[in-house]
Design an enzyme around this catalytic site. Structure first.
Site, PDB file in Angstrom:
ATOM      1  N   GLU A  92      35.565  34.670  12.868  1.00  0.00           N
ATOM      2  CA  GLU A  92      35.447  34.139  13.735  1.00  0.00           C
ATOM      3  C   GLU A  92      36.182  33.142  14.369  1.00  0.00           C
ATOM      4  OE1 GLU A  92      30.957  34.174  14.309  1.00  0.00           O
ATOM      5  OE2 GLU A  92      30.946  35.985  13.752  1.00  0.00           O
ATOM      6  N   ASP A 110      24.720  26.306  20.743  1.00  0.00           N
ATOM      7  CA  ASP A 110      24.765  25.818  19.148  1.00  0.00           C
ATOM      8  C   ASP A 110      23.915  24.855  18.095  1.00  0.00           C
ATOM      9  OD1 ASP A 110      26.575  27.502  17.997  1.00  0.00           O
ATOM     10  OD2 ASP A 110      27.340  27.148  19.761  1.00  0.00           O
TER      11      ASP A 110
END
Lengths: 400, 265
Positions: free
Chosen positions: B50, B61
């Site tokens: 990814e 995040d």
């Protein structure tokens, strides 16, 4: 007949704007909030509780003051100020905060988190949390904690925890990022008390609904005072909560111009500004599609404004829509224009406005001069300037 | 048409093991070292990559990926760089996807983005903040251009909504193991297993688990019930914490080797 604006508001969309661009983890909480808000809107007991709080705690209805001496500098137009600065905590922010705090209790949650730029929304959130016995955490960009240290102290006195945010540009946008991370993690126990008409659905509609009282009151007050509606309604626009609150009840009054004043910073042409509609492009930020200050790769560009409360690279999606359909117009006011209007309001009316609000006042000077002395302008005096004394003293060279 | 990612899961099903999927933000710590780090992941046994599109406002995040994205963006990483790294990764012989917040796709052009993924040999795109309500254009263009579209589901995704989301997925379903942001955790949440079981009642697609996996033991545990194990922050930390980039890359390879043993049942 349905208003074209209201009719388009389907699933949290305003034309192509609005919607939800969030992690799947938040969908259940947003649905829960949407349902709670809709139920509360139709619950007479909830409305009664909120109205009583506004009457006995906020100090509503807020008055309207005609600014006759200030008007001499605005082409002689009649200028009326909706005095949201006289609300408890000193700005319009309390309207939304009390509403959402009541919803928090209705949903059985015990903890609220909030972001703040200038500190006004943080102070209002801390106030509501103290009043209702909720735990309160406020995320504030480290830069802003320095610019607005007085408000940091106020929040702490009110029992809130203030967490300085040190990532990114260390301002409002990063405080929102951090609040969203907290929310994703603690969503079962926590309500995110978002302070403006941005973010994922239902925030833009819900926050607007809690601020509509500004426009509802002032529309009736104008009819009572002068027997007619104003020719134009003006308000400053960062995220756009005070503006949508005063605009919305006038949307169907097609002869009333709606004018939003964005923060032009050092000038839109310099790139150092926060005028998102004037100088931005459509995009997605913080869960909603609207105008955004962004570069060619879709990265958010840092905004600049002398006013911490307008220093945001996004704007509420309903404003984006009102702009596109031409129902409202938006112009940029530079730092210097805002500060001139700030000084003028102090010296002609004895009112120290928030620097955010001074952008609307600078707009009134322009619009008044354009429309002439037959015109009637209604300005949302969204906040008081006590918090800005340091910034203003620095700007005008007043030694402290 | 089956993408390289689709083919990988078919192959691993016959080998009776889970895929190890590694995440690296494009342009971190630099464009060249990013490609070197990905090569080290592949050499160590990572099955698919990814590539993160670094974004200015990464609300999903935690601190590790935030710092990596900031470092990448400070060097001016662009969409073109992301696609270059995608292409370089595909040439290493593994399926590769891009993971990105939605705004960069919209800014690039929705159809153009899907086309570019195909053109560079990529298999798909993970979109952690694209809700199914906003996905009509994306679904059309990814279908038209044979791009796997991978949506993330969370433990809080309700039973009514879950099949609506997984129905839109292709390639695999990304199961977020916990309520929270990316980052290493000392243990993988017990929610992960039950979420995977719930997902399997709605779809035959492979299911990969992400968020919080960082050790061989955790990878092994997740591989017992999931088709893919996604590791991100732990790889990035190898680079952030190493005194030199050479050591960082070597540590990435060592971690990949260890995790690759973990996913073999």
């Amino acid at each position: 007949m349905n208003s074209p604006v209201v009719a388009s508001e389907i699933l949290g969309h305003f034309g192509p704007y609005g919607g939800r661009f969030v992690p799947e983890a938040l969908i259940a909480a947003l649905d829960e909030l949407d349902a709670a808000h809709l139920a509360a809107q139709h619950d007479p007991e909830f409305q009664h509780t909120l109205n009583e709080l506004h009457r006995t705690y906020t100090g509503r209805p807020s008055i309207i003051t005609e600014a006759k001496r200030f008007a001499e500098h605005a082409g002689g137009a009649r200028i009326f100020l909706k005095r949201e600065d006289l609300n408890h905590t000193g700005s319009h922010k309390i309207n939304n905060v009390l509403g959402q705090a009541l919803l928090t209790k209705r949903m059985g949650k015990k903890r609220i988190i909030a972001e703040t730029g200038a500190g006004q929304h943080g102070v209002a959130s801390a106030t509501a949390a103290a009043l209702m016995g909720l735990e309160c955490v406020v995320y504030m960009g480290e830069e802003d904690t320095k610019r607005q240290s007085l408000n940091v102290a106020r929040m702490k006195l009110l029992g809130a925890e203030v967490i300085p945010v040190t990532t990114g540009s260390k301002t409002l946008k990063d405080a929102i990022n951090e609040a969203m991370r907290d929310w994703v993690t603690n969503v079962e126990t926590t309500h995110y008390l978002l302070g403006t008409v941005a973010g994922p659905h239902p925030f833009p509609s819900m926050v607007r609904d809690f601020h509509r009282i500004i426009g509802v009151e002032s529309r009736a007050q104008m009819l009572e005072m002068i027997g007619r509606l104003p020719d134009a309604v003006l308000a400053c626009v960062g995220g756009g909560s005070n503006a949508i609150g005063i605009f919305h009840p006038f949307i169907d009054d097609v002869d009333v111009q709606l004018i939003g004043l964005e923060a032009g910073g050092r000038g839109v042409e310099t790139g150092l500004h926060a005028a998102t509609i004037t100088g931005g492009t459509p995009g997605v930020l913080h869960g909603t599609r609207s105008y955004v200050l962004q570069d060619a790769n879709g990265q958010t560009i840092e905004s600049h404004s002398i006013s911490a409360g307008l220093d945001y690279p996004g704007v509420g999606p309903e404003h984006a829509y009102l702009h596109d359909i031409g129902r409202a117009t938006y112009r940029a006011i530079t730092d210097d224009q805002a500060m001139n209007a700030f000084a003028l309001m102090c010296k002609t009316e004895g009112i120290i406005p928030a620097i955010e609000t001074a952008h609307a006042l600078a707009g009134a000077i322009q619009v008044g001069n354009e429309m002439g002395k037959e015109a009637v302008l209604l300005i949302n005096l969204s906040g008081r300037g006590d918090k800005d004394v340091q910034t203003a003293a620095d700007y005008f060279g007043i030694p402290l | 048409m089956a993408t390289a990612l689709d083919q990988l899961f078919v192959r691993l099903r016959s080998e009776n093991r889970a895929a190890l999927i590694g995440y690296m933000p494009a342009g971190f710590p630099t464009k060249e070292l990013c490609i070197a780090a990905i090569q080290a992941m592949v050499d160590g046994g990572v099955d698919a990559i990814e590539i993160g599109y670094p974004y200015s406002d990464p609300v999903m995040d935690g601190p590790v990926i935030q710092a990596a994205a900031e470092q990448s963006l400070s060097q001016g990483t662009s969409a073109g760089d992301v696609f270059d790294i995608l292409e370089a990764t595909v040439k290493m012989g593994v399926p590769a996807v891009v993971m990105t917040y939605w705004n960069p796709i919209e800014r690039f052009g929705v159809e153009k983005f899907a086309l570019e993924i195909t053109k560079r040999g990529g298999s798909g795109v993970i979109t952690p903040d694209l809700t199914i309500e906003e996905s009509a254009d994306w679904n059309n263009f990814t279908s038209a251009h044979d791009v796997n579209r991978i949506y993330v589901v969370a433990p809080s995704t309700g039973d009514l909504r879950l099949p609506q989301v997984t129905k839109q997925c292709s390639g695999f379903v990304y199961a977020a193991s916990l309520m929270g942001v990316t980052g290493t955790r000392t243990s993988v949440s017990g929610n992960a297993r039950s979420l995977v079981e719930r997902i399997r009642t709605t779809t035959d697609l492979p299911v990969s688990v992400g968020l919080g996996v960082s050790t061989k033991e955790q990878a092994h545990e997740v591989a017992q019930y999931a088709d893919g194990v996604i590791v991100g922050s732990a790889f990035i930390r190898q680079i952030q914490e190493a005194p030199t980039s050479e050591e960082g890359i070597a540590n990435v390879r060592a971690l990949a080797t260890s995790l690759a043993e973990g996913v073999r049942r």
